[in-house]
Design a protein around this motif. Structure first.
Motif, PDB file in Angstrom:
ATOM      1  N   GLY A  12       0.807  -1.210   0.000  1.00  0.00           N
ATOM      2  CA  GLY A  12       0.000   0.000   0.000  1.00  0.00           C
ATOM      3  C   GLY A  12       0.840   1.260   0.000  1.00  0.00           C
ATOM      4  N   GLY A  13       1.646   1.407  -1.025  1.00  0.00           N
ATOM      5  CA  GLY A  13       2.279   2.694  -1.258  1.00  0.00           C
ATOM      6  C   GLY A  13       3.604   2.927  -0.574  1.00  0.00           C
ATOM      7  N   ARG A  14       4.210   1.911  -0.004  1.00  0.00           N
ATOM      8  CA  ARG A  14       5.531   2.136   0.612  1.00  0.00           C
ATOM      9  C   ARG A  14       6.618   1.918  -0.419  1.00  0.00           C
ATOM     10  N   GLU A  15       7.513   2.916  -0.526  1.00  0.00           N
ATOM     11  CA  GLU A  15       8.530   2.860  -1.568  1.00  0.00           C
ATOM     12  C   GLU A  15       9.806   2.187  -1.055  1.00  0.00           C
ATOM     13  N   PHE A  16      10.584   1.677  -1.994  1.00  0.00           N
ATOM     14  CA  PHE A  16      11.922   1.165  -1.669  1.00  0.00           C
ATOM     15  C   PHE A  16      12.911   2.318  -1.683  1.00  0.00           C
ATOM     16  N   GLU A  17      13.792   2.356  -0.687  1.00  0.00           N
ATOM     17  CA  GLU A  17      14.888   3.325  -0.742  1.00  0.00           C
ATOM     18  C   GLU A  17      16.205   2.578  -0.615  1.00  0.00           C
ATOM     19  N   ILE A  18      17.074   2.747  -1.613  1.00  0.00           N
ATOM     20  CA  ILE A  18      18.380   2.079  -1.574  1.00  0.00           C
ATOM     21  C   ILE A  18      19.359   2.962  -0.812  1.00  0.00           C
ATOM     22  N   VAL A  19      19.947   2.414   0.255  1.00  0.00           N
ATOM     23  CA  VAL A  19      20.902   3.187   1.063  1.00  0.00           C
ATOM     24  C   VAL A  19      22.318   2.707   0.760  1.00  0.00           C
TER      25      VAL A  19
END
Ligand SMILES: Nc1ncnc2c1ncn2[C@@H]1O[C@H](COP(=O)(O)OP(=O)(O)OP(=O)(O)O)[C@@H](O)[C@H]1O
Ligand SMILES: Nc1ncnc2c1ncn2[C@@H]1O[C@H](COP(=O)(O)OP(=O)(O)OP(=O)(O)O)[C@@H](O)[C@H]1O
Ligand SMILES: CC(C)C[C@H](N)C(=O)O
Ligand SMILES: [Mg+2]
Ligand SMILES: [Mg+2]
Lengths: 391, 251, 316, 432, 231
Positions: free
Chosen positions: A43-50
């Motif tokens: 439901g709309g949570r994005e991936f963030e590459i750290v």
């Protein structure tokens, strides 16, 4: 909604920086294109590459791992060097045992030491690249059919991966072409060799009529160049002799000589979906390539697993990843084998050339054209993995 | 009684050139002995040979009857011979206090100890202060030796050499570059610190020499041409020839 | 076998002379000016990158001229506006300074040129094989490398022996004021020498770039080997540096070429060992493996038994 | 310049409180720190600091106190680490029993042993010869560690599990916080010991030999033996630091004893200030902070670190501690107040200038690194478009205006400084 | 040829020279006398630019105050420091070579002249200057400066640490130098020599000149000697 952070622990500086940074850009692109732009997961949570630089050092990697955990990250992607992967797997298993409430999963996209899916296997480790033995199995098939190969020289980097390549080469050649003589089996320090000429000379002098190497990054560039200069004209069977500046430096010298085993066919492109993806990537990163297609699988399968699990809790996600069947952008069917967490996928052998190349590497006009393909099922090898599963 | 220092046929050459050509010399216990001679005669070299800075090419050196030829400097020092240098030679970054304290540590038997805390060693530090008083640097004790003025450094040089209470002390041109007043202070200082010990010194200032010395040896081109009391030396023609020149009248 | 030996000999000489190009610069900077210049290899890298960029526009040959000059100027500036201040605080300070500098240069290079290996190639005219022996090629470019570094050696040797420059530097290091008061322009000399030293490093870079690859790590992989050469050769001795370079070049290539291991040796002495003991690595130990450490072994041994190095006169 | 000049003599007479005060303070600080900074990453950072503090101090026994410039100090650190790691594994395999918190001792011992072996020939001379031998040994050891896989584990190094030891009163070191207190305890003890060492006859002679090795021989000490002893001691403490490292990271690799680590410790000690006992402590703390924090915020942190080193050696040759020390006189004369306002007046524009410069660098970097079309970037929470003109104008303005203002503030600062340090009639002569 | 007017110099905050004024004419030997620490060395150092000078220093009509040391030296001034600043690492010969400013121009002095004056040096020509005896070093520093072929040479306490006999030789040497047309500014403790060889003498009090005159005048002037020279 709050982003789901994925720690990217790989070299962003040092001799293997190029490999690392390319991997990073591919992850970022894949995450954006295939997850975030499609409305994210759960439901709309994005991936963030750290991005976390580890200079291909196991120690530095654990340092970064600690930091990642400190920032409450539960997913780690890593690939460059099995040395690192071994250390990370070990550390993560420990960590998960000690802190059941903040577990971490390692998504390995490139570290192919067979040990990782055999004696050293762990429930928290998933490998999306084909193991060194699997790849060697494919390479040796190709060698088998080339009857004018009588003498083979094996050279590699002096660490678990290099050793794995060497041993499986010897094993498979022994089985498939007992007549072939191994005229050299050399390990050189990884990332420290200034000049490969002495090695090339040695290969030349050994009278080998084929070379097998798992070298990557700067070590592949150097080796490729040196062999070219000695005017040694024999096929070279490699794991990673493409992109990241390698194709460009080898150029004409390697035409139709260098062969490479990999997943995800680039030339000819499998289908329009992939074409679109590749073009999109080049548009954003003109001087980089989709050199490690497996990265796409990592992102997509992770997303899928989360959706199925309906949660980002590692324990749940791991359950889903285990045994997951998936169809890649290429339309290839792959499965994450539950007993050792090795992704079983079709394997391709391509040749370094500039003839009918759709997507070249390093914008050099040269690229990898697929010569043969081994179906997923045929790549599967037995495993000795006995992993302890939580509760 | 045995002599403080006894040189027998001491020879020193650097490469081909022989600098010290067979020196025999007896320095009596408790006397103040001056060595004079033209520049380059070998006075400092002789000092270096005795104190172990250079190795002998030939001959032998005895300290209080015990042979010390070719021992390393620290061994010789431990046997009770201590020296100063012609060119000031201190521990520049360390405070005056530390300089003197280091000069005392071995004789006070601390050796290489890392289980004593120097600041706790009351009588060690007391002794240091005494020395500082003697050489008149008590008020400068915290200053790094490197920033002392020339005269002060010379005084400290003497202080370190004498602090250990070695019974043979060798001073190389202690008053060089000092003004008259400073020289006078230096002389009395030397008197004080060498009281009851053996003093060997090199000096070009005849004032100082004739003032301090009980006996004088004249070294010319690596050979002792005379050893005698100040009076006789002054009237010794050979010496005037080789060294004093007209100075004899002035002094 | 003879093929292997012959080419190893050639490779050894090539590697050695390449190292010498670097060492020659460091001989000026380290063994004469006494500056522990850890950024030396970085100037070498700059040389390569400058030349690469220049060659894109005006070709290799102009790059060969311009790049070293640029690096030289850069070096001179570094001396003028950096080292000169730091010099007062002693060797360690200089060391740290160059340390930081090396750090900086590597970052800046990545900043400007990125992290991939640059396709910096030999000029067309040198892209043929000079001769083929036992069917193995010897690239003309390598011959070219040999010539250049020998030329450097001769020219430097002449300059240093014919002029007082060496003396002036040596004097100025310990007694700058006195030297100046004898009428020598000390700052200028220092700046010049440092500049030339860096230019030489740059030149080495220009020439090594195509051969060894032009990438941000090229300075690091050289490591401290250049210091080893200068010290083994003997501080202040150019000839020493020359000999040491060759020595180490040959040492490394032959070690790689000759595949002998301790166990072979033991076999000859027919001693048998159990292959699983904790010492197994020792028995398996082979020449190619130890190749990288030989120079350092040499360094340590030399320093223990001949602290002045092969040709040197002074210790520090 | 050395601390010894400031502390000696007077120390003997100093009242008990004055002598013990700092140590009680330190102990208290170590205890409460994790309560103030309790996040995982904070604990992690402090553990690293603790290890490096010990390591850097041990290094300064060579450089600062003994005048020996070593490029191979990591050898003892690394070997200590490897030894301890193996020990931890033996403990796990119950080959023998030992509480984990005692493991660093053995790290220290191996450091000592190798200190003795290597020192026996490398300390014969000081100066360049020593430096270069240390460099050689360093490279030798690093390379060997890749060759002798049985002991060093090759590229992957040796790892172990610290929680497998006999757990005493419920502490099994599963959590970093437990490890923190272990490190803190060791750090406290070793710091104390190294401090005391510097005040012993041995420590003093080390200084003497550093200053003038020849003269030392004429007051009864063999320069070589003095160097040798300091060398071994320093090896011992480095080994302990290595042991702590092993316990904290549960992995020890070739890097722990390679040139890079040797370089880092040299940097830490020097940046902190080798002339002061606390110098390396400050150096280690600052360095660790830079390394762990800076890299959180910017990808080009190494660039900044490089710049920082260069600037430090150029303008504060005595190291960061030197800056503090500079304020000593003013402080003793209770004149620091005079400086506050000028500092602020000069500080603000300087900060502005820095912001400008940093902003500029970051934006260029973003331009180069970011994927095509990705023009939006955020800096210190501010979102903007790198392809628009405005942001550039802003940073350039900030930079130049800041620089200009800073310049205008310098005179008044210098004036205030002189005023604050104008010697009182009382302390004539006492220069330093 | 040298015209110093109202010269001031500082070490940090301490005001050492407080308006020194004097001059040296062509071919003259001028001595600068005075107690220790009055600032004679400092005077010379600030003329050579080693200590920053304030005021006017005219050399042959050219303002040299504020020039760099090497520029001043190349104007033709030579300086022999009081602290025997030889270059220890180098041989005597090399030290002398370094004295030469410009290898191309022929100077008044050849290396052999030096060796003739001080035979010691000839014997030691190829040993490290650092190991020379104190006296020899003193000689070497003087010769080294002469090799630079200065027209005006400023010598700071040349007889320091020299054997009485040599001291006399040095006296003669100085006269010889002057005879070859080199002017000399001499700082000396040993009154005897100064009186013997100089044409004019200045006596320096704290940071400024207190007396100027010929040797004979000074010999006559009991009071000045008592007050400023503590004979
Ligand atoms: N290490 C050495 N190598 C070569 N020659 C040396 C060495 N040390 C001293 N000499 C020579 O030995 C001679 C004696 O030197 P020394 O310093 O003993 O003279 P000195 O008597 O002290 O003279 P001075 O009164 O001027 O100090 C000098 O000619 C000097 O050049
Ligand atoms: N580097 C320095 N720093 C601070 N003060 C100095 C320095 N050099 C000299 N002085 C002081 O300046 C004053 C003059 O020094 P100078 O050397 O000119 O005296 P001088 O007349 O040459 O006496 P001397 O006979 O000692 O040479 C002295 O009081 C001295 O203490
Ligand atoms: C990035 C990859 C080339 C790493 C390599 N396959 C390994 O297992 O070490
Ligand atoms: Mg002497
Ligand atoms: Mg003077």
């Amino acid at each position: 909604a709050e982003k789901i952070k994925i720690a990217f622990i790989d070299p962003l500086s040092g001799p293997f920086a190029a490999t690392g940074t390319n991997g990073l850009q591919q992850f970022i692109y894949a995450a954006d294109e295939l997850v975030n732009k499609k409305g994210g997961v759960l439901g709309g949570r994005e991936f963030e590459i750290v991005p976390l630089d580890n200079k291909v050092s196991p120690k530095e990697s654990l340092v970064q791992l600690k930091r990642a955990i400190g920032d409450g990250i539960h997913y780690v992607v890593q690939g460059n060097s099995s040395g690192v992967a071994n250390a990370l797997t070990d550390a993560i298993s420990k960590h998960n045992r000690r802190n059941p409430d903040s577990r971490v999963i390692l998504l390995n996209y490139s570290a192919v030491d067979p040990a990782l899916t055999n004696e050293k296997c762990s429930y928290w480790h998933f490998r999306f690249d084909a193991g060194a033995d699997i790849k060697m199995n494919a390479l040796t098939d190709a060698i088998k059919n080339n009857s004018n190969i009588k003498k083979v020289y094996i050279i590699g980097q002096d660490y678990s991966f290099g050793k794995a390549v060497a041993s499986s080469a010897i094993q498979f050649l022994g089985e498939k072409r007992p007549d072939i003589e191994i005229v050299g089996n050399e390990l050189h320090p990884i990332g420290k060799v200034k000049d490969f000429t002495p090695y090339a000379t040695k290969i030349r002098a050994s009278g080998a009529d084929a070379v097998i190497t798992g070298n990557w990054g700067a070590d592949m560039v150097g080796l490729g160049k040196a062999i070219g200069e000695t005017g040694l004209d024999v096929p070279i069977y490699t794991y990673y002799a493409a992109n990241d500046g390698i194709t460009k430096t080898i150029g004409e010298g390697g035409k139709n000589r260098i062969r490479l085993v990999h997943e995800g066919p680039v030339n000819p492109p499998s289908n329009d979906v992939y074409k679109a993806y590749h073009t999109g990537f080049k548009a954003k990163n003109p001087d980089k390539d989709v050199s490690q297609f497996r990265i796409v699988n990592v992102i997509q399968m992770l997303a899928k697993a989360m959706e199925q699990a309906g949660s980002e809790k590692p324990i749940e996600v791991a359950k889903q990843l285990e045994g997951m069947e998936f169809t890649t952008l290429h339309g290839e069917k792959v499965v994450m084998r539950s007993d050792d967490h090795q992704l079983i996928q079709p394997i391709h052998i391509s040749v370094h050339t500039n003839e009918n190349i759709t997507f070249d590497s390093d914008n050099s006009g040269y690229g990898m054209r697929t010569e043969s393909t081994i179906a997923a099922a045929d790549t599967a090898l037995p495993t000795t993995c006995k992993m302890e599963r939580p509760e | 009684m045995t002599s403080a220092i006894a040189l027998k046929g001491v020879v020193k050459s650097f490469g081909p050139t022989q600098i010290i050509r067979g020196v025999d010399l007896d320095i009596r216990q408790g006397e103040r002995h001056a060595i004079i001679g033209p520049n380059g005669a070998g006075k400092s070299t002789l000092f270096h040979l005795i104190s172990g800075r250079y190795t002998l090419t030939g001959g032998s050196v005895h300290l209080k009857g015990e042979e010390i030829s070719n021992l390393p400097p620290y061994e010789i020092y431990r046997k009770g011979l201590s020296r100063s240098f012609q060119v000031t030679n201190l521990f520049p970054q360390m405070s005056v206090f530390e300089n003197v304290r280091c000069g005392l540590m071995w004789v006070k038997n601390y050796r290489y100890s890392f289980w004593h805390l120097v600041d706790r060693e009351r009588d060690l530090n007391r002794r240091v202060m005494e020395v500082l008083e003697e050489i008149g640097l008590a008020n400068r004790q915290h200053v790094p030796a490197g920033v002392l003025t020339y005269a002060e450094q010379r005084a400290l040089e003497i202080g370190i050499a004498a602090a250990g209470g070695a019974d043979v002390i060798m001073l190389d041109e202690p008053t060089a570059g000092m003004s008259h007043s400073e020289t006078d202070q230096a002389i009395s200082l030397i008197r004080k610190v060498t009281e009851g010990r053996t003093l060997v010194m090199v000096e070009h200032d005849m004032g100082v020499v004739f003032d301090l010395a009980d006996r004088i040896s004249v070294l010319v081109y690596g050979e002792i041409i005379a050893t005698d009391t100040p009076e006789n030396i002054r009237n010794n023609k050979a010496v005037q020839e080789a060294y004093l020149g007209a100075e004899a009248e002035h002094a | 076998m003879s093929e292997l030996l012959f080419f190893s000999l050639l490779n050894g000489i090539v590697t050695g002379l390449l190292l010498f190009m670097l060492a020659s610069g460091l001989t000026l900077i380290f063994s004469m000016m006494g500056v522990l210049n850890f950024a030396h290899a970085s100037f070498y890298m700059l040389g390569a990158y400058f030349a690469y960029t220049i060659s894109l526009y005006v070709g290799f040959w102009l790059g060969l001229i311009l790049a070293p000059l640029l690096v030289g100027v850069l070096g001179a500036l570094v001396e003028r506006y950096g080292l000169r201040y730091v010099h007062r605080w002693g060797h360690v300070a200089e060391l740290i300074f160059t340390f930081g500098l090396a750090f900086l240069i590597e970052e800046v290079v990545q900043f400007i040129w990125g992290k991939e290996t640059k396709a910096y190639h030999e000029p067309e005219i040198l892209q043929f094989s000079l001769f083929t022996f036992f069917g193995q090629d010897f690239p003309a470019y390598k011959a070219f490398m040999l010539l250049v570094s020998i030329a450097i050696f001769i020219v430097l040797l002449l300059i240093l022996t014919r002029s007082r420059i060496g003396l002036i530097i040596q004097a100025a290091i310990t007694h700058p004021n006195m030297t100046a008061m004898l009428g020598h322009n000390v700052p200028l000399v220092f700046m010049g020498v440092f500049g030339v030293g860096c230019a030489l490093a740059g030149l080495a870079g220009v020439i090594a770039g195509p051969a060894l690859g032009t990438f941000p790590g090229m300075a690091v992989v050289l490591g401290s080997i250049v210091f080893v050469i200068v010290v083994v050769g003997g501080l202040g001795s150019l000839t020493g540096a020359f000999v040491a370079s060759l020595l180490i070049g040959l040492l490394q290539t032959f070690a790689i070429a000759l595949d002998y291991s301790v166990s072979d040796l033991l076999a000859v002495l027919n001693i048998s060992v159990d292959a699983e003991s904790a010492l197994r690595d020792l028995w398996a130990l082979s020449l190619p493996q130890v190749a990288p450490i030989l120079p350092y072994l040499l360094l340590v041994l030399i320093l223990i038994f001949r602290p002045t190095g092969l040709f040197g006169k002074r210790e520090t | 310049m050395t601390d010894t000049t400031h502390l000696n003599g007077g120390e003997a007479t100093a009242p008990l409180v004055k002598r013990l005060g700092p140590w009680i303070g330190l102990a208290a600080l170590l205890v409460v720190l994790p309560m103030i900074f309790s996040t995982n990453s904070a604990i992690y950072t402090m553990n690293l600091m603790g290890i490096f503090v010990v390591f850097a101090l041990s290094y300064n026994m060579l450089l600062g106190q003994g005048g020996m410039l070593s490029f191979g100090h990591a050898v003892y650190f690394g070997l200590g680490g490897f030894m301890s790691m193996h020990l931890v594994n033996y403990i796990e395999e119950e080959i023998f029993v030992l509480p984990i918190f005692l493991v660093p001792i053995f790290g220290g011992l191996i450091g000592l042993v190798f200190g003795v072996i290597i020192g026996s020939f490398s300390t014969r001379r000081a100066g360049t010869v020593f430096a270069m031998i240390s460099l050689g040994i360093g490279e030798l050891m690093a390379a060997s560690s890749l060759i002798f896989v049985a002991f060093f584990g090759g590229e992957e190094g040796v790892s172990g599990d610290r929680t497998m030891g006999p757990n005493i009163l419920g502490v099994d070191f599963a959590q970093d916080i437990e490890v923190y207190y272990l490190i803190a305890a060791w750090a406290f003890v070793t710091i104390l010991l190294m401090y005391l060492f510097s005040r012993t006859p041995m420590g003093r002679m080390a200084n003497a030999v550093r200053d003038n090795e020849e003269r030392a021989e004429f007051i009864g000490y063999s320069q070589r033996k003095v160097r040798f002893i300091s060398f071994c001691a320093s090896g011992f403490f480095a080994g302990i630091a290595g042991g702590l490292f092993a316990i904290n990271f549960e992995i020890v690799t070739e890097e722990n004893l390679n040139a890079m680590t040797s370089g880092v410790v040299l940097l830490m000690a020097y940046i902190g200030g080798v002339g002061f006992f606390i110098g390396p402590i400050i150096g280690a703390v600052v360095f660790t902070l830079l390394q762990t924090l800076l890299s959180n915020y910017t990808e080009i942190w190494q660039l900044y670190v490089g710049v920082l080193f260069v600037l430090t050696v150029m303008y504060v040759p005595q190291g960061l501690t030197g800056i503090l020390a500079m304020h000593g006189p003013a402080f003793r004369m209770q004149r620091l107040g005079i400086l506050v306002v000028p500092y602020i007046r000069a500080g603000l524009p300087t900060a502005l200038m820095l912001c400008g410069i940093i902003g500029f660098l970051e934006m260029i970097h973003h331009l180069r690194a970011a994927a095509v079309g990705e023009t939006g970037m955020s800096l210190a929470g501010i979102e903007f478009d790198t392809h628009a003109v405005m942001p550039w104008v802003v940073v350039v303005l900030m930079g130049s205006v800041g620089a200009f203002l800073t310049k205008t503030q310098m005179p008044q600062l210098r004036e205030a400084w002189d005023q604050a340090n104008a010697p009182l009639a009382s302390d004539k002569g006492v220069t330093s | 040829m040298l015209e110093v007017k109202d010269l001031h110099a500082y070490y940090g905050k301490s005001h050492i020279l407080q308006g020194v004024t004097f001059n040296v004419k062509e071919g003259e030997i001028v001595s600068l006398l005075g107690r220790n620490g009055v600032g004679r060395s400092t005077t010379i150092k600030s003329i050579m630019g080693e200590v920053a000078p304030q005021g006017s220093i005219l050399y042959r009509g050219r303002q040299i105050a504020g020039l760099k040391a090497h520029e001043i030296a190349r104007c033709g001034l030579g300086y022999v420091p009081e602290n025997r600043d030889v270059f220890p690492g180098m041989t005597v010969r090399q030290n002398l070579l370094l004295g030469i400013k410009d290898m191309k121009v022929e100077g008044r002095w050849k290396m052999d002249d030096m060796f003739d004056m001080f035979p010691n040096l000839r014997n030691r020509a190829d040993v490290d200057a650092g190991v020379l005896s104190g006296g020899e070093q003193q000689m070497l520093t003087m010769c080294r400066t002469l090799m630079g072929d200065p027209d005006l040479i400023m010598i700071d306490e040349p007889t320091e640490g020299l054997a009485p006999k040599i001291v006399e030789q040095v006296g003669d040497l100085l006269s010889e130098i002057a005879r070859r047309g080199v002017s000399i500014l001499l700082v000396e403790q040993k009154l005897a020599i100064a009186l013997k060889i100089s044409h004019r003498l200045y006596v320096m009090g704290h940071g400024h000149m207190v007396y100027e005159g010929t040797p004979d005048e000074l010999k006559a002037n009991e009071q000045i000697r008592k007050e400023w020279l503590e004979v």
